[in-house]
Write a protein that holds these residues in place. Sequence first.
Motif, short mmCIF file in Angstrom:
data_model
loop_
_atom_site.label_atom_id
_atom_site.label_comp_id
_atom_site.label_asym_id
_atom_site.label_seq_id
_atom_site.Cartn_x
_atom_site.Cartn_y
_atom_site.Cartn_z
N ASP A 213 -13.64 51.08 28.05
CA ASP A 213 -14.56 51.41 26.96
C ASP A 213 -15.82 50.55 26.97
OD1 ASP A 213 -13.30 49.06 26.24
OD2 ASP A 213 -13.33 49.51 24.11
N ARG A 214 -16.19 50.06 28.13
CA ARG A 214 -17.37 49.19 28.21
C ARG A 214 -18.61 49.99 28.60
NH1 ARG A 214 -13.10 46.03 29.45
NH2 ARG A 214 -13.02 44.00 28.43
N VAL B 65 -7.12 52.30 25.75
CA VAL B 65 -7.46 50.88 25.65
C VAL B 65 -6.60 50.28 24.55
CG1 VAL B 65 -9.28 49.22 25.18
CG2 VAL B 65 -9.82 51.31 26.43
N ARG C 29 -18.36 46.17 24.81
CA ARG C 29 -17.48 47.27 24.43
C ARG C 29 -18.24 48.26 23.55
NH1 ARG C 29 -12.05 46.76 25.25
NH2 ARG C 29 -11.35 44.72 25.95
N GLN C 30 -17.83 49.51 23.62
CA GLN C 30 -18.48 50.53 22.80
C GLN C 30 -18.40 50.16 21.32
OE1 GLN C 30 -18.44 55.17 23.03
NE2 GLN C 30 -16.52 54.52 22.11
#
Length: 94
Positions: free
Chosen positions: A8-9, A49, A85-86
């Motif tokens: 999720d990066r 994640v 991260r998002q």
Amino acid sequence: MNIKPLADRVVIKMLEAEETTKSGIILTSKAQEKPQVAEIVAVGPGGVVDGKEVKMEVSVGDKVLTSKYAGTEVKVDGEEYTILRQSDILAIVD
């Protein structure tokens, strides 16, 4: 060299800080605040994640507002990027 984020990066490139105020006052580099608006240059695939399904809500080219001290700064081929991260992205800027 290319950076390909995992999970999720996202990889962002910070936009330049304003050099003048709206009233026309020119700011020195020390007086300028760290910019919080960035452009996304790469997005991870998302997936599972920490046991939760993560759907990527952002895409390459989006301008986003980030937390002030979020992410890890890296330098690649003389360019500075931040990997975060998002969930550290606060909003998409139109």
